[in-house]
Structure formats: C-alpha cells, structure tokens
Design a protein around this motif. Structure first.
Motif, PDB file in Angstrom:
ATOM      1  N   THR A  98     -39.435 -23.867  24.586  1.00  0.00           N
ATOM      2  CA  THR A  98     -38.397 -22.838  24.523  1.00  0.00           C
ATOM      3  C   THR A  98     -37.864 -22.646  23.119  1.00  0.00           C
ATOM      4  OG1 THR A  98     -36.821 -24.530  25.230  1.00  0.00           O
ATOM      5  CG2 THR A  98     -37.754 -23.136  26.924  1.00  0.00           C
ATOM      6  N   THR A 131     -32.812 -14.131  18.203  1.00  0.00           N
ATOM      7  CA  THR A 131     -33.859 -13.756  19.146  1.00  0.00           C
ATOM      8  C   THR A 131     -35.216 -14.183  18.608  1.00  0.00           C
ATOM      9  OG1 THR A 131     -32.621 -11.876  20.049  1.00  0.00           O
ATOM     10  CG2 THR A 131     -35.016 -11.765  20.216  1.00  0.00           C
ATOM     11  N   PHE A 133     -39.582 -13.887  19.751  1.00  0.00           N
ATOM     12  CA  PHE A 133     -40.630 -13.569  20.725  1.00  0.00           C
ATOM     13  C   PHE A 133     -41.997 -13.587  20.054  1.00  0.00           C
ATOM     14  CE2 PHE A 133     -39.846  -9.304  19.035  1.00  0.00           C
ATOM     15  CZ  PHE A 133     -41.103  -8.703  19.036  1.00  0.00           C
ATOM     16  N   THR A 145     -43.838 -12.632  24.832  1.00  0.00           N
ATOM     17  CA  THR A 145     -43.144 -13.798  25.362  1.00  0.00           C
ATOM     18  C   THR A 145     -41.806 -13.908  24.655  1.00  0.00           C
ATOM     19  OG1 THR A 145     -45.219 -14.967  25.829  1.00  0.00           O
ATOM     20  CG2 THR A 145     -43.201 -16.283  25.725  1.00  0.00           C
ATOM     21  N   LEU A 146     -40.724 -13.653  25.397  1.00  0.00           N
ATOM     22  CA  LEU A 146     -39.374 -13.741  24.841  1.00  0.00           C
ATOM     23  C   LEU A 146     -38.870 -15.160  25.047  1.00  0.00           C
ATOM     24  CD1 LEU A 146     -36.836 -12.441  23.609  1.00  0.00           C
ATOM     25  CD2 LEU A 146     -36.173 -11.756  25.933  1.00  0.00           C
ATOM     26  N   HIS A 147     -38.756 -15.917  23.971  1.00  0.00           N
ATOM     27  CA  HIS A 147     -38.324 -17.314  24.071  1.00  0.00           C
ATOM     28  C   HIS A 147     -36.822 -17.410  24.311  1.00  0.00           C
ATOM     29  CE1 HIS A 147     -42.281 -18.620  22.915  1.00  0.00           C
ATOM     30  NE2 HIS A 147     -42.231 -17.869  21.842  1.00  0.00           N
ATOM     31  N   TYR A 148     -36.069 -16.604  23.610  1.00  0.00           N
ATOM     32  CA  TYR A 148     -34.618 -16.547  23.814  1.00  0.00           C
ATOM     33  C   TYR A 148     -34.089 -15.318  23.088  1.00  0.00           C
ATOM     34  CZ  TYR A 148     -34.735 -18.849  19.215  1.00  0.00           C
ATOM     35  OH  TYR A 148     -35.005 -19.176  17.907  1.00  0.00           O
ATOM     36  N   THR A 168     -40.588 -14.439  30.245  1.00  0.00           N
ATOM     37  CA  THR A 168     -39.506 -15.306  29.808  1.00  0.00           C
ATOM     38  C   THR A 168     -39.663 -16.635  30.533  1.00  0.00           C
ATOM     39  OG1 THR A 168     -37.863 -14.802  31.531  1.00  0.00           O
ATOM     40  CG2 THR A 168     -38.029 -13.246  29.683  1.00  0.00           C
ATOM     41  N   ARG A 169     -38.765 -17.563  30.264  1.00  0.00           N
ATOM     42  CA  ARG A 169     -38.833 -18.866  30.927  1.00  0.00           C
ATOM     43  C   ARG A 169     -38.589 -18.754  32.427  1.00  0.00           C
ATOM     44  NH1 ARG A 169     -33.853 -21.443  27.729  1.00  0.00           N
ATOM     45  NH2 ARG A 169     -34.793 -20.108  26.157  1.00  0.00           N
ATOM     46  N   CYS A 184     -32.415 -13.049  27.518  1.00  0.00           N
ATOM     47  CA  CYS A 184     -32.817 -14.321  28.105  1.00  0.00           C
ATOM     48  C   CYS A 184     -32.019 -15.455  27.481  1.00  0.00           C
ATOM     49  CB  CYS A 184     -34.311 -14.558  27.893  1.00  0.00           C
ATOM     50  SG  CYS A 184     -34.895 -16.164  28.462  1.00  0.00           S
ATOM     51  N   THR A 189     -32.492 -14.519  33.125  1.00  0.00           N
ATOM     52  CA  THR A 189     -32.984 -13.357  32.398  1.00  0.00           C
ATOM     53  C   THR A 189     -32.323 -12.114  32.979  1.00  0.00           C
ATOM     54  OG1 THR A 189     -35.130 -14.341  31.858  1.00  0.00           O
ATOM     55  CG2 THR A 189     -35.004 -11.942  31.880  1.00  0.00           C
TER      56      THR A 189
END
Length: 313
Positions: A98, A131, A133, A145-148, A168-169, A184, A189
C-alpha cells in the motif's frame, strides 16, 4: 534522521549508473562527491551494498526470477530496487504494497500538491493531494492501481475498445465511458460519477457489481457496499484548488483541510460543533487557518511551523 524515499531512489540510480560505467569513468568521482555531501547518502548507499550482497547469496534461479518478474525498463528497475530498500529485503518486498508502493508509484503527489496527467490513450487524470497510482496498459486492458489518495479521471475513447479499470486495496471500478473520481484511504474507497456511469466491485464481491450513474456516489470496503447517494455539486472543486463547504461542522472541515496541510493539523474538541461555510483556497492552508480566527471564536496555536492546533479563543 530517517532516510526518505527520494534519497533511496538517488542511491539506486547511482547503483545502476555505476554498473554500466567504465572503471575510469568520471561518474565514480561524481558518486564520491554525492556520498560526501550528506551523511544520509552514505547510509542509503550502505543499504544498496547490503541488498546487493543479499541478492548475490540467493540461488541463481530465484535471483533471476525476482528481477525478471518486472518489466526491464530503467524506471521499473529503480522502482523495484527502491522498494526493496524501503521494506528491508527481497523476501518481504512483494508483500507490503500500500503506502510503500506509493513512494515508487508511476505518478504521485506530495501533501498539498496537485497535478494533471495525460495517459497514453488521451485519458486525463487529475491527482489531488498525497496521491499515488500506477499505470498498466497492454493490448487487452487499460488499468490503473490507486494506492492511496484521490484522482479524477476523464476517460478517452479507445480505438482498441479495451476496458478501463481502476483497482484499489478494496476492489475495482470499471469505467463505462465516463468522468468520475475516486478517493481511497485505509477504511474505504469512495467513488463519485460526473458523466455516464461506472461499475464498482468490492474485492470479495466481484461477481456482484453495482452501477453508479451520473450524479451518484457510493463507497465500498473489501467486502461490502455503502449507500448510493447524490453527488454534491461541489465535489470536483478540488480540481480548481478550492474547498467549498456549506454549514459544515468545524471538526469535519479541519479534518478535510488537514489533507492539504504540510504538517500536523488538529483541534480542541471544544470547537468541534462550530459551523462554517465558504470557499477556501487549498494552496495556502495557513491563510485559511488565519481566516478562521477572524470569523469564528477560535485561535490558531502554532507549536512549530508545521504543527497547528485550532483552539477556543
């Protein structure tokens, strides 16, 4: 003082450069100057040397497989090696995904920073504060892929008709010719749709997607959906560098503003129930805080330059 991700990236870059340099190359002299310019550079380089020894001790098939599992571009090699240095070795590098992956993501912003990115197919991604990704486009799929953090996406028509997926996670979002945004964090999310529609799917419920239409929003966790609600007209204000609120509780306002504040921002519970409305510029949170003390019975206590607390006046 901790070694940050940027210094580790520099160390990895030096490692790759030196591996391809001649013994009499002036690059070695430049590397020496880099080492001597900062004690943290030396510590980072020690981690590189330790990682190299660890890799050398691995059986050949494991060592080769580990590195060949990534695309052999220079950028990918820097990302993978930096990640290994951050999480402390080969064995755990692939399991801590993450926040750690966010430090070496394809695209990222720091706290208080915003930026716009055009992807290879012409899709536009707006990145909000803090942010990260990654992008994975191939012949079959367009995948982020959006990590945060938070992104807004305006998808472009694809000549190959590849699906557009954001992971997302907590699960995934499938765009259906649309403009939408995703936020996220650790808990959930949140997805809001401005044009057309998207399908959202928690990780444990991928066979049961639900569709959000234009003007709708909903959140989801790893195994459940939240309620579908109306999307506020001001939901995209952050893309213009604004936070627009109407009769918000002050604790909610401070929590949202803290996402853009470089440092710690908290509050005394005694001010929580005060109400606030207005339009605030996100590029200067200190000015926003000072404005609070002029409109509400509060004062801003600065413990340090980067640590502020909202207290009763």
């Amino acid at each position: 003082m901790e070694i940050n991700a940027e210094i580790l990236e520099e160390a990895v870059t030096w490692y790759l450069d030196l591996n391809s340099a001649n013994s009499d190359d002036s690059l070695h002299e430049a590397h020496t100057r880099w080492l001597e310019s900062n004690p943290l550079h030396q510590k980072a380089w020690q981690r590189v040397e330790k990682l190299q020894k660890t890799m050398d001790r691995l059986p050949g098939e494991i060592r080769t497989g580990t590195m060949d599992n990534v695309r052999r571009s220079r950028r990918e090699m820097i990302k993978v090696l930096t990640l290994m240095l951050m999480v402390g070795g080969v064995g755990t590098a692939w399991t801590k995904k993450t926040t750690v992956y966010g430090f070496v993501a394809d695209y990222r912003t720091r706290v208080g920073q915003q930026r716009d990115i055009f992807l290879a197919d012409g899709s536009l991604v707006n990145l909000n504060t803090n942010t990260a990704f990654d992008v994975n486009y191939d012949n079959a799929i367009r995948e982020l892929t959006l990590h945060y953090g938070e992104i807004q996406i305006a998808t472009s028509e694809d000549k190959q008709a590849r699906p557009f997926i954001v992971r997302t996670r907590h699960g995934q979002i499938r765009a259906l010719g649309t403009r939408f945004q995703i936020h996220c964090d650790d808990d959930k999310t949140q997805v809001g749709v401005f044009e057309h529609a998207v399908e959202i799917m928690p990780e444990k419920m991928l066979a049961k997607p639900i569709r959000l239409q234009s003007g709708q929003q909903a959140g989801f966790t790893f195994d459940r959906y939240g309620d579908v609600r109306a999307l506020p007209d001001t939901a995209a204000a952050w893309t213009q560098g604004l936070l627009i609120v109407s009769n918000w509780r002050l604790d909610r306002f401070i929590k949202e503003l803290s996402r853009y504040h470089k440092g710690v921002l908290d509050y005394d519970p005694a001010v929580s129930a005060y109400r606030i409305s207005g339009s605030f510029h996100l590029n200067d949170t200190r000015a926003v805080l000072e404005n609070l003390s002029g409109t509400l019975p509060v004062r801003i206590h600065y413990f340090t330059r980067f640590w502020a607390r909202v207290e009763p006046a």
